[in-house]
Design a protein around this motif. Structure first.
Motif: not given
Length: 552
Positions: A78-79, A82, A85-86
């Protein structure tokens, strides 16, 4: 004395690792310069052309983020999503001392694994610290692009091409028959133990629990060995060779210690055992080459004398000249297309690449079916309808039924969904850039490593919708069978992507299907009550409750 000796061994290993770390730091200094080295080692930043690509944290010495990925896979996944996505779909992961750029956006994934990028701009990355090069040498999995093209065609002709798989099918079914005799005996023993423990007296239904994963592994090892060698190897040799290659994969490749430069050359402890294993594997291979050559010489003498030879070799290829992958590669060597060392390198490579991944694919499929009884029931009904009134044993299976996308569409969808969510291979082999290349606005320098991870991308709603983290085989179904749309565009990468995708994927799927058909026509399965969920890096070693299926 023993504890002192163990402590000395640990000190020696730590000193070896420290020396390797110092040597690698000097190499990084030379490559990135003083400022770049500090940024890499202190801030864990990767800045191609001054643009920062954010890295996964935490990063610990000396394994980078590897241990965190193994111990906390879902949180790490999950990290990473994220961060990607950034960063426009990209993230840097430190694997030991090397930063690897991972692409999660489909646009970048398709760019990195298209034919031009694979063949002209990158090569497969194989860390010299791994033992792989020592055993696999000049195999299909380690060669540069120029030699890979030539060898890929030879191995397809040798028995792994799609038109040859029909001839492999009997060997897979034989492996299924052998393993199911052992599983049936194990269930009967467990049933007997349950009766001894007076379970029936309590009015409880007898559902004996057995650990299936060892049988999944034995099936994968024995079947793939049989497909590769045919009758060129006897049962005792085959079992020993399978055990050795399996040990090599688990201890010499999957161990994160060998991601550390220099750790491969530690001359004691488990490292020494891996080296001894490699030598024994190579000795068996030399014996096999010699035995096969002597047998062929005897058969030629008999043919010249007008006598029948020893009889045809076991047929696992397709066409009148096919015998086994080993025999076909040996024939190529006799034509001058390969050396005998390359023959052995490639059969070892096929075994090393196929054992663990196939066993885990079977085991994980069993796990998902046991956790989803409604799905399991639907698959069983589909199998029973396809096989008619038979008992579901291998003698009722045909190649056309097993490999068809229309006869067993839901089983195909279940296997694909399992591989999507829990890929047996965690990531694709990294590609190393041969020249400076622009990806997503970042100018990645020569030598940069790039890859993608199916486990991470499988959880992204951008690729698989809002139910990406849920087991939903129906996503792979379309009109008339399995939908090809879900496996296009780089979303499904469990067998790799592009021209250098897994050469044995069709054989692996065949093995999974044969095992599951046998299992589901014999038993209903569920997780034992003491089941504890394990993470994706750990092989599934759990007990399953086995209840015999009643045919009406």
């Amino acid at each position: 004395g023993g504890s002192v000796w163990t402590s000395l061994h640990m000190m020696q290993e730590l000193l070896a690792c420290a020396f390797a770390a110092c040597a690698f730091t000097v190499a990084l200094w030379i490559r990135y310069g003083y400022g770049g080295l500090l940024d890499l080692l202190l801030n864990h930043n990767y800045r191609p052309d001054g643009k920062k690509i954010e890295s996964l944290r935490p990063v610990s010495f000396p394994f980078g983020s590897l241990l965190d990925m193994m111990n906390n896979p879902e949180k790490t996944r999950d990290r990473m999503i994220e961060i990607a996505r950034r960063n426009g779909g990209m993230v840097v992961v430190w694997e030991a001392f090397s930063p690897v750029v991972y692409a999660f956006d489909l646009k970048h994934i398709n760019l990195m694994w298209n034919t031009d990028f694979t063949l002209n701009k990158t090569d497969r990355s194989l860390l010299p610290s791994l033992r792989t090069k020592l055993l696999l040498g000049n195999s299909l999995f380690t060669l540069d692009v120029a030699r890979w093209r030539h060898l890929h065609k030879i191995i397809l002709r040798a028995g792994l091409g799609s038109r040859h798989l029909r001839g492999v099918f009997p060997a897979v079914c034989d492996g299924g028959d052998r393993i199911w005799m052992k599983i049936d005996k194990a269930v009967q023993r467990a049933l007997s133990e349950s009766k001894k423990n007076h379970v029936e007296a309590l009015g409880l239904e007898l559902n004996p629990g057995i650990e299936l994963h060892p049988f999944c592994r034995e099936f994968a090892i024995s079947t793939i060995t049989s497909v590769i060698f045919g009758d060129a190897i006897d049962e005792k040799q085959g079992l020993r060779l399978g055990e050795l290659v399996d040990f090599f994969v688990r201890k010499g490749v999957n161990n994160p210690l060998y991601a550390i430069p220099g750790a491969t050359y530690i001359p004691f402890g488990e490292s020494r055992k891996v080296m001894q294993t490699i030598r024994e594997i190579q000795a068996i291979g030399d014996v096999l080459i010699q035995q096969r050559s002597e047998r062929e010489a005897r058969e030629e003498v008999k043919r010249d004398a007008g006598d029948d030879a020893d009889g045809p070799s076991r047929r696992v290829g397709d066409g009148p000249a096919s015998t086994s992958i080993f025999d076909n590669l040996k024939a190529e060597a006799e034509k001058g297309n390969l050396s005998y060392d390359e023959v052995l390198d490639n059969v070892y490579g096929l075994m090393a690449a196929g054992f663990d991944t196939t066993a885990n694919a079977i085991s994980l499929s069993v796990t998902m079916l046991s956790l989803h009884p409604v799905v399991q029931m639907k698959v069983r009904k589909e199998i029973q309808a396809a096989l008619g009134k038979g008992d579901g044993s291998c003698k009722d299976l045909t190649y056309d039924v097993v490999m068809s996308s229309t006869d067993l569409p839901y089983l195909n969808a279940v296997i694909k969904e399992t591989l999507r969510m829990l890929p047996p291979a965690v990531k694709l082999p990294a590609r190393i850039l041969k020249r400076r290349t622009e990806v997503n606005g970042f100018s990645l320098q020569r030598g940069s490593e790039i890859s993608t991870m199916q486990y991470q991308t499988s959880a992204m709603k951008e690729h698989w919708g809002g139910n990406a983290k849920h087991f939903y085989p129906e996503r792979f179904l379309g009109e008339g069978g399995v939908s090809v749309e879900c496996v296009k565009g780089g979303r499904f990468s469990s067998f790799g992507l592009g021209i250098r995708s897994c050469i044995g994927k069709n054989l692996a799927i065949m093995c999974v299907k044969v095992f599951l058909v046998n299992l589901l026509t014999r038993f209903e399965i569920s997780m034992a009550s003491h089941h504890s969920r394990r993470n994706w890096y750990e092989t599934t070693h759990e007990f399953w409750n086995m209840r015999c299926v009643s045919y009406m």
